[in-house]
Scaffold this motif. Structure first.
Motif, PDB file in Angstrom:
ATOM      1  N   UNK A 176       0.929  -1.123   0.004  1.00 22.57           N
ATOM      2  CA  UNK A 176      -0.005  -0.064   0.163  1.00 22.57           C
ATOM      3  C   UNK A 176       0.786   1.177   0.161  1.00 22.57           C
ATOM      4  N   UNK A 177       0.408   2.336  -0.850  1.00 14.16           N
ATOM      5  CA  UNK A 177       1.298   3.428  -0.674  1.00 14.16           C
ATOM      6  C   UNK A 177       0.322   4.537  -0.742  1.00 14.16           C
ATOM      7  N   UNK A 178       0.999   5.773  -0.253  1.00 16.45           N
ATOM      8  CA  UNK A 178       0.050   6.906   0.083  1.00 16.45           C
ATOM      9  C   UNK A 178       0.071   7.864  -1.300  1.00 16.45           C
TER      10      UNK A 178
ATOM     11  N   UNK B 169       2.329  11.716  -6.385  1.00 16.03           N
ATOM     12  CA  UNK B 169       2.995  11.443  -4.886  1.00 16.03           C
ATOM     13  C   UNK B 169       3.165  12.744  -4.485  1.00 16.03           C
ATOM     14  N   UNK B 170       3.398  12.937  -3.175  1.00 16.26           N
ATOM     15  CA  UNK B 170       3.768  14.218  -2.638  1.00 16.26           C
ATOM     16  C   UNK B 170       5.143  14.625  -2.889  1.00 16.26           C
ATOM     17  N   UNK B 171       5.456  15.979  -3.155  1.00 16.78           N
ATOM     18  CA  UNK B 171       6.919  16.072  -3.633  1.00 16.78           C
ATOM     19  C   UNK B 171       6.787  17.718  -4.373  1.00 16.78           C
ATOM     20  N   UNK B 172       8.033  18.246  -4.556  1.00 17.88           N
ATOM     21  CA  UNK B 172       7.882  19.604  -4.952  1.00 17.88           C
ATOM     22  C   UNK B 172       9.095  20.023  -5.474  1.00 17.88           C
ATOM     23  N   UNK B 173       9.328  21.376  -5.889  1.00 17.52           N
ATOM     24  CA  UNK B 173      10.706  21.741  -6.270  1.00 17.52           C
ATOM     25  C   UNK B 173      11.460  21.891  -5.003  1.00 17.52           C
TER      26      UNK B 173
ATOM     27  N   UNK C  45      -3.235  14.979   4.648  1.00 17.43           N
ATOM     28  CA  UNK C  45      -3.138  16.031   3.532  1.00 17.43           C
ATOM     29  C   UNK C  45      -3.345  17.486   4.284  1.00 17.43           C
ATOM     30  N   UNK C  46      -2.091  18.273   4.265  1.00 21.18           N
ATOM     31  CA  UNK C  46      -2.386  19.614   4.779  1.00 21.18           C
ATOM     32  C   UNK C  46      -2.923  20.533   3.711  1.00 21.18           C
TER      33      UNK C  46
ATOM     34  N   UNK D 255      -6.590  15.972  -1.431  1.00 22.58           N
ATOM     35  CA  UNK D 255      -6.840  14.909  -0.535  1.00 22.58           C
ATOM     36  C   UNK D 255      -5.951  13.905  -0.839  1.00 22.58           C
ATOM     37  N   UNK D 256      -5.912  12.723  -0.099  1.00 21.75           N
ATOM     38  CA  UNK D 256      -4.851  11.673  -0.110  1.00 21.75           C
ATOM     39  C   UNK D 256      -5.357  10.274   0.603  1.00 21.75           C
ATOM     40  N   UNK D 257      -4.790   9.246   0.225  1.00 24.52           N
ATOM     41  CA  UNK D 257      -5.224   7.956   1.093  1.00 24.52           C
ATOM     42  C   UNK D 257      -4.295   6.795   0.826  1.00 24.52           C
ATOM     43  N   UNK D 258      -4.401   6.104   1.722  1.00 23.23           N
ATOM     44  CA  UNK D 258      -3.631   4.784   1.520  1.00 23.23           C
ATOM     45  C   UNK D 258      -4.433   3.705   0.549  1.00 23.23           C
TER      46      UNK D 258
END
Ligand SMILES: [Zn+2]
Length: 498
Positions: A23-25, A42-46, A158-159, A165-168
């Motif tokens: 399982x991933x988020x 997936x979460x991430x950024x510069x 999720x902030x 939104x986000x989920x496993x």
């Protein structure tokens, strides 16, 4: 073409997850974001300049160290998960207050780690690929992906802000939801889901890196949706766009090629190679289809047709055929016509005559998959020019309205730029933008601006003077619509309010 900016992303693995069905988020990006709004990712950024000030233990290079630091910071900022050592002594409340310190700018990321005696270890961040955004986008990233185990006793949430939104989710279920056309995602996300769906095997990293696009080589084939390959080709188009999207829509047996637009030999060859690969898998090219007549959409038709043996028909609206000089159209496509591809799965596209950008402009709707090929009526990058006499603002607004009334749309594939995952929002933005312009233009005429040039100087304050000639064409299109509506009229050489 812009230089890609360094970025990092984290594929977060659930703690004690079943290695055969990990399982991933995953997160859904906010609809409001200009870059890939509404996409699953997936979460991430510069990477920030300060990311490189963090010392990462066991990092193989200073570059990797900065990427890991940036990945950890983004993970903390977007999901509240702190993948550091020493962090396990912090309570949930302390982590929240740390996050507040970081977000409010009271403390930088390096200062925060130092202050709380936290450190990062490269062994917690498994490198699983480096992907570069294709050059069809103005904003490009060179993104390093890391697989990270979610630390014990931490739960991602999720902030609100960049993410909706986000989920496993089991990687396999996530991948299948893409196959069912329920989500829109970019190639590295899909590749990660597909790879993880095969389980946390010993050769997991090798499987991640097996694709050359996972090692920094720009991907040419982009499948935002199954059976729809977006293949951007370099064209002499209008800035900021540098490429036109060719779409390859395919079943197990047939292939439709939309808008092979590049006049450049290297690009024509790259496209021909991709088409040959699809043919080699057992498909037949049904037709080359044109959305409209502009050179950046038809520039590669003749060469591709010749490459395919010369017998593949070219299909377009009759008004496209009428004005095209260098390309022969073999079959006319009428409004409402259904094109049904044979083979698996069933793909049925309905043609919509949607003039406005060009007289014979066509869009294509796949009701079952929520796909609309929008041609140049709506684009993922830059703006749409309505240039009379091919361009007609009344028609354009009517076409946009018609597109917005289609049921079940979940993705727009434009002639330029990435896919758009917020179709109805996008269409209504386009309509309100034009109506706003129209209102301002009418106001300018009422205040005495009588020529497109004078109107542009008053109304197009957000446009650089270099683009004024283009803007004057757009103003003319608006004036023609206002005249048809009875709001303005031409007296001699000057436009006046009626
Ligand atoms: Zn065009």
């Amino acid at each position: 073409m812009s230089t890609p900016k360094d970025a990092a992303a984290v594929i977060l693995l659930r703690q004690d997850t079943d290695p055969t069905q990990p399982e991933i988020f995953w997160v859904k990006r906010s609809d409001k974001l200009a870059f890939l709004g509404g996409f699953h990712a997936f979460p991430g950024g510069q990477i920030d300049a300060s990311d490189s000030e963090v010392e990462v233990r066991n990092a193989p290079s200073t570059e990797a160290s900065a990427m890991i630091s940036g990945a950890a910071r983004e993970l903390f900022e977007e999901l509240g998960v702190l993948a550091t050592h020493g962090g396990d002594l912090l309570t949930k409340g302390q982590r929240v207050s740390l996050l507040d310190d970081l977000e409010s700018g009271r403390m930088s990321w390096p200062a925060l780690l130092k202050h709380y005696e936290l450190y990062l270890d490269a062994n917690d961040f498994t490198f699983v690929g480096r992907w570069v955004t294709p050059p069809f986008n103005a904003r490009r990233f060179d993104t390093w992906f890391f697989l990270v185990n979610c630390p014990p006793k931490q739960e991602p949430h999720v902030v609100p802000g960049e993410l909706a939104s986000g989920e496993w989710i089991k990687a396999r279920d996530a991948y299948e939801s893409w196959l069912r056309a329920e989500v829109v995602a970019v190639p590295p996300t899909l590749h990660a889901l597909q790879t993880l769906a095969g389980g946390l095997t010993n050769d997991l990293v090798e499987r991640f890196l097996a694709r050359r696009h996972a090692r920094g080589e720009t991907a040419r084939r982009i499948e935002f949706r199954p059976h729809y390959i977006c293949f951007p080709v370099r064209t002499p188009t209008r800035p900021p766009a540098t490429h036109t999207n060719c779409y390859l829509v395919h079943t197990s047996e047939e292939l439709l090629i939309f808008d092979p637009g590049s006049p450049y030999e290297d690009e024509q060859q790259a496209l021909a190679q991709c088409v040959d690969e699809l043919i080699a898998e057992g498909r037949k090219v049904r037709e080359i289809v044109l959305t409209h007549l502009h050179p950046d959409h038809v520039g590669g038709v003749n060469v591709l047709k010749k490459h395919l043996g010369g017998s593949v028909p070219v299909a377009a609206h009759r008004m496209t055929a009428q004005f095209l000089t260098d390309v022969q159209v073999d079959r006319f496509i009428e409004d409402g016509e259904e094109i049904v591809l044979t083979g698996e799965p069933r793909i049925q596209l309905r043609a919509l005559h949607t003039p406005g950008h060009a007289l014979g402009h066509l869009c294509f709707h796949d009701d079952q998959r929520g796909v609309l090929l929008t041609g140049d009526n709506i684009v993922g990058l830059g703006s749409v020019l309505i240039d009379p006499p091919q361009g007609n603002m009344s028609d354009y607004l009517a076409s946009l309205k018609r597109m917005g009334e289609l049921p079940n749309l979940s993705v727009l594939f434009g002639g330029h730029g990435p896919a758009m995952a917020t179709p109805y929002q996008k269409i209504s933005e386009y309509i309100s933008h034009r109506l706003e312009r129209e209102k301002n233009i009418l106001e300018a005429v009422r205040e005495g601006a009588g020529t497109p040039k004078e109107i542009v100087e008053r109304v197009y304050t957000d446009v650089s003077p270099k683009a004024y000639a283009m803007a004057e064409r757009a103003v003319l299109a608006h004036l023609e619509k206002l005249a048809a509506d009875g709001s303005v009229q031409l007296e001699g050489n000057l436009w006046v309010a009626s």
